[in-house]
Scaffold this motif. Structure first.
Motif, short mmCIF file in Angstrom:
data_model
loop_
_atom_site.label_atom_id
_atom_site.label_comp_id
_atom_site.label_asym_id
_atom_site.label_seq_id
_atom_site.Cartn_x
_atom_site.Cartn_y
_atom_site.Cartn_z
N ARG A 192 7.57 -0.30 6.11
CA ARG A 192 6.88 -0.52 7.39
C ARG A 192 5.35 -0.51 7.21
O ARG A 192 4.65 -1.34 7.79
N GLN A 193 4.84 0.44 6.42
CA GLN A 193 3.39 0.56 6.25
C GLN A 193 2.81 -0.68 5.56
O GLN A 193 1.76 -1.19 5.95
N GLN A 194 3.51 -1.16 4.54
CA GLN A 194 3.05 -2.37 3.86
C GLN A 194 3.04 -3.56 4.82
O GLN A 194 2.11 -4.37 4.82
N LEU A 195 4.06 -3.65 5.67
CA LEU A 195 4.13 -4.72 6.66
C LEU A 195 2.95 -4.65 7.62
O LEU A 195 2.32 -5.66 7.94
N GLN A 196 2.61 -3.44 8.07
CA GLN A 196 1.51 -3.27 9.01
C GLN A 196 0.18 -3.71 8.39
O GLN A 196 -0.60 -4.43 9.03
N HIS A 197 -0.10 -3.31 7.17
CA HIS A 197 -1.33 -3.72 6.49
C HIS A 197 -1.39 -5.24 6.37
O HIS A 197 -2.45 -5.86 6.59
N LEU A 198 -0.27 -5.84 6.01
CA LEU A 198 -0.20 -7.29 5.84
C LEU A 198 -0.48 -8.01 7.16
O LEU A 198 -1.28 -8.95 7.22
N LEU A 199 0.18 -7.58 8.23
CA LEU A 199 0.02 -8.23 9.54
C LEU A 199 -1.42 -8.12 10.04
O LEU A 199 -1.97 -9.07 10.60
N THR A 200 -2.03 -6.95 9.85
CA THR A 200 -3.40 -6.75 10.32
C THR A 200 -4.37 -7.72 9.66
O THR A 200 -5.18 -8.38 10.33
N SER A 201 -4.27 -7.85 8.34
CA SER A 201 -5.20 -8.74 7.62
C SER A 201 -4.95 -10.20 7.97
O SER A 201 -5.89 -10.99 8.16
N VAL A 202 -3.68 -10.59 8.10
CA VAL A 202 -3.35 -11.99 8.38
C VAL A 202 -3.74 -12.37 9.81
O VAL A 202 -4.26 -13.47 10.05
N CYS A 203 -3.54 -11.48 10.76
CA CYS A 203 -3.90 -11.77 12.16
C CYS A 203 -5.42 -11.97 12.30
O CYS A 203 -5.87 -12.86 13.03
N LEU A 204 -6.20 -11.16 11.60
CA LEU A 204 -7.66 -11.32 11.64
C LEU A 204 -8.06 -12.67 11.05
O LEU A 204 -8.95 -13.35 11.57
N ALA A 205 -7.41 -13.06 9.96
CA ALA A 205 -7.71 -14.35 9.34
C ALA A 205 -7.32 -15.51 10.26
O ALA A 205 -8.05 -16.50 10.37
N LEU A 206 -6.19 -15.38 10.93
CA LEU A 206 -5.74 -16.44 11.84
C LEU A 206 -6.67 -16.59 13.04
O LEU A 206 -6.94 -17.70 13.51
N ASP A 207 -7.16 -15.46 13.54
CA ASP A 207 -8.05 -15.51 14.71
C ASP A 207 -9.28 -16.36 14.44
O ASP A 207 -9.79 -17.03 15.35
N SER A 208 -9.78 -16.32 13.22
CA SER A 208 -11.01 -17.04 12.90
C SER A 208 -10.77 -18.48 12.45
O SER A 208 -11.73 -19.22 12.19
N HIS A 209 -9.50 -18.90 12.36
CA HIS A 209 -9.19 -20.25 11.87
C HIS A 209 -9.16 -21.25 13.03
O HIS A 209 -8.72 -20.93 14.13
N ALA A 210 -9.62 -22.46 12.76
CA ALA A 210 -9.68 -23.49 13.81
C ALA A 210 -8.31 -23.83 14.38
O ALA A 210 -8.18 -24.16 15.56
N LEU A 211 -7.26 -23.73 13.55
CA LEU A 211 -5.91 -24.07 14.03
C LEU A 211 -5.46 -23.15 15.17
O LEU A 211 -4.67 -23.56 16.03
N SER A 212 -5.95 -21.91 15.18
CA SER A 212 -5.51 -20.97 16.23
C SER A 212 -6.01 -21.39 17.60
O SER A 212 -5.48 -20.94 18.62
#
Length: 734
Positions: free
Chosen positions: A699-719
């Protein structure tokens, strides 16, 4: 010169961060949890102060000052803020959306967080001295008088909960026996006893369960009790212990329809102020109830999902009724689980959490098996009630009349002849699930969704239950102009219509979303059932949740087969829960009950397991299957959803998401990425929907992964070209 403090403020925006503002020098510094108004771009927004910081990442001379301080004291205390900050991080939600979701809508708009004057009926000196036999010729006035003798004061909320109306009280007022006074001026506002009625005698299993519940420390209790086994009485007596210790209680229920009944039962039991919080209330009612809870004026709070965030001073016990219910998980916006947050809140406060269900969710049952929760069981019904008998009717090859076999119709007729009540369950509302042209095969489909339009008769129209599109019922086929249009399948409205034709002298009462939209509609319909006269109830799963129908002796389930072949891995669990819950409405008192299930698949292992072994063993079989498949609760899941009017945009976004995920953590047996795949309903509200599943062993590894990916997606033009969301621990895979 003293350093300038910076206010970190949560604002209702989709951005995943707080914003820094300067305080107003001329006003007192707003504490964390206070509301303020700020200028945000060209808007003026209401925000919540989260913290005071000595500095900011933005130069001080670039920061704007807040415009106004709304609250002198915090709306949300430190415990609430901490819980909401944790929830926003875990569920990958913008902090501002999460925190503002915890407030009633009027407080989100900046309305004052203060109680309006509270008025209640109260006996005058003449009323208190009235002889016991008075008003015998005015039974409703006598009932009102007795209620005032028991409860001392009765406000608008208590009137509804006790099944009373205002006119008898006004008649008492004309006679000088009662008066409407402001609550704070009522001398008897603090009753001598916590209890207004004597608790029921517990059986041995109930007594053992109650004795196990300790108020002095954190512990999660799973109260797994057969339908009708008296779980609510255990709740009531556990809450009594909390009140006697000077503490408050929070009770979460899954459905708005259950709230008035439960509030009524609590009002009859306790001499304390009780508030209910749910979306069926007006904005003003909900705000006033929330403030009463926050200020400690209400000792018991009963509410639906969002009530988990209610500030309650000296909270001593949390109860979740029907903990398995899907409605405890928010399905849009801030996608949180009220059940799981209740575990966290109880843990942080060091208080017990009591979760009750006849059909526990597999995650909850797994935690009980792992000894994380203490498992309490009630295996038999309270009092003299016996479990209903269950029979299967194999309808393969049978000629059905509007979905009913001749054998089932005979059972209903026999039940009514004995002056008893029958309940017919069908989990589809409307008149018919589809309309078809008999000549060319055209089917009425929604123009926005990959779904058929449901036929409704009152008023006549076609209705999409997914996007709410409505249009008139056609008189002829739009393809071939034929007038031979056929209604396919049956819904609650059609079943009601057919039963009225078959049993013209018997009341047929339909309970579904369509008949209970208006305020108090549910209570009015249930009032028709209460006298116990012969009638037939027809309804959806709204009838399966916690209702007590003492005169229902026959439950007829028309079609359970749809739950056997769903692509959703949770479907067998939902099907089993629904079948057991519906069956549990039969034979809840002295009269024996009977459950009749029609099916084309009577020999299916799931149906056979449920009927022969019961839910307890059925659920354990499902857990073994989940373990072999590597599915929750043995692994952890998150679901990325993307939707767009152009399917290529949604697919491109999810492919980008998968690429970012793989760059952070490579795919492996302990971190799986499945998709992008079309959603179960590929097109909804004129948007094409796709999803990407992430399944992780840690679960902890999943949480770290989701946090970093969501921040990256927020800044991408596709979002910005795609509507997307993330659902952590999804309960609905559609």
């Amino acid at each position: 010169m003293l350093p300038t403090l910076v206010l970190s403020i949560a604002l209702p925006t989709p951005l995943r961060r707080c914003f820094d503002y300067l305080p107003i020098e001329s006003t007192e510094l707003p504490a964390p949890g206070c509301r303020v108004t700020v200028e945000f771009g060209r808007q003026q927004l209401v925000g919540i102060v989260v913290s005071h910081n000595p500095s900011s990442d933005v130069p001080i001379d670039k920061l704007k000052p807040i415009q106004r301080v709304i609250d002198l004291s915090p709306c949300l205390n430190e415990e609430q803020l901490s819980l909401l900050e944790w929830a926003a991080k875990y569920y990958q939600a913008p902090i501002g959306e999460a925190i503002t979701a915890a407030l009633p809508s009027l407080l989100r708009q900046g309305e004052p967080a203060q109680l309006a004057p509270q008025f209640a009926w109260h006996l005058t000196r003449e009323g208190l001295g009235l002889p016991a036999q008075s008003l015998s010729r005015a039974p409703k006035q006598r009932q009102a008088l007795d209620a005032l003798i028991t409860h001392k004061h009765i406000g608008p909320a208590q009137l509804a909960a006790l099944g009373l109306t205002t006119p008898p009280f006004k008649e008492l007022e004309k006679k000088g026996l009662a008066e409407l006074v402001e609550l704070d001026e009522t001398p008897e506002s603090a009753p001598q006893s916590l209890l207004a009625e004597k608790p029921l005698q517990l059986n041995e299993e109930q007594s053992i369960a109650l004795q196990q519940i300790s108020l002095s420390q954190y512990q999660c209790y799973l109260l797994e009790g057969a339908t009708g086994s008296g779980k609510t009485e255990v709740y009531l007596q556990a809450i009594t212990k909390a009140l006697e210790a000077g503490k408050g209680a929070l009770v979460l229920v899954p459905e708005i329809g259950l709230t008035p009944q439960l509030v009524g039962r609590f009002q009859r039991r306790f001499n304390v102020d009780i508030v209910s919080l749910h979306s069926g209330l007006s904005d003003k009612e909900r705000t006033q109830g929330w403030i009463q809870a926050k200020e400690g004026k209400a000792r018991i709070v009963i509410g639906t999902r969002s009530a988990i965030f209610t500030p309650i001073p000296n909270l001593g016990l949390i109860v979740i009724d029907e903990e398995h219910d899907l409605s405890f998980k928010q399905q849009d916006g801030f996608r949180y689980s009220a059940r799981d947050l209740a575990v966290l809140r109880a843990n942080r406060l060091g208080i017990p959490l009591l979760m009750g269900s006849a059909t526990p969710g597999l995650e909850t049952l797994y935690n009980a098996i792992q000894n994380r929760y203490q498992h309490l069981r009630l295996t038999r019904r309270a009092g003299d009630a016996k479990p209903p008998t269950t029979e299967l009717i194999d309808i393969r090859g049978q000629q059905l009349y509007e979905g009913f076999s001749s054998e089932l119709l005979q059972r209903i007729e026999t039940t009514l002849a004995k002056s008893e009540q029958a309940l017919v369950f069908i989990n589809r509302r409307g008149f018919a699930p589809a309309m078809l042209c008999h000549d060319c095969g055209w089917i009425a489909e929604c123009s926005n969704c990959t779904a058929k339009m449901t036929v409704h008769r009152h008023p006549p129209h076609l209705h999409c239950h997914h996007c709410d599109q409505q249009r008139p019922t056609p008189r002829q086929c739009p393809e071939c102009r034929s007038q031979d249009l056929v209604n396919l399948g049956i819904g609650t409205e059609r079943t009601e219509h057919n039963l009225k034709e078959l049993f013209p002298t018997t009341p047929v009462i339909r309970i579904d979303r369509d008949t209970t939209r208006r305020k108090n509609a549910m209570e009015n319909l249930l009032a028709e059932v209460k006298p116990g006269t012969p009638c037939i109830l027809v309804g959806t799963q709204m009838l399966a949740k916690g209702h007590h129908f003492p005169d229902v002796t026959l439950v007829a389930i028309l079609d359970i087969d749809s739950g056997l072949f769903s692509a959703d891995f949770r479907a067998p669990e939902r099907m089993g829960q629904l079948l057991i819950q519906v069956a549990g409405r039969a034979g809840r008192e002295q009269k024996p009950g009977n459950v009749v299930i029609q099916s084309h698949h009577c020999d299916h292992p799931s149906i056979q397991s449920l009927i022969k072994e019961g839910y307890h063993r059925y659920a354990r079989r499902l857990l073994r299957e989940r373990q072999l498949a590597g599915l929750p609760p043995y692994q952890y899941m998150a679901l990325f959803r993307a939707e767009s009017k152009r399917p290529a945009n949604a697919l491109e976004f999810l492919h980008l998401t998968k690429k970012l995920l793989r760059q952070s953590v490579a795919a492996s047996p302990t971190m799986q990425y499945i998709g992008p795949l079309p959603a179960f309903m590929e097109r909804k509200q004129d948007r094409y929907c796709f999803q990407l599943q992430v399944i992780a062993a840690d679960r902890q590894q999943l949480q770290h992964l989701l946090t970093s990916v969501c921040l990256a997606l927020d800044s991408h033009a596709l979002s910005r070209r795609t509507r997307w969301s993330i659902d952590v621990d999804p309960q609905d895979m559609s």
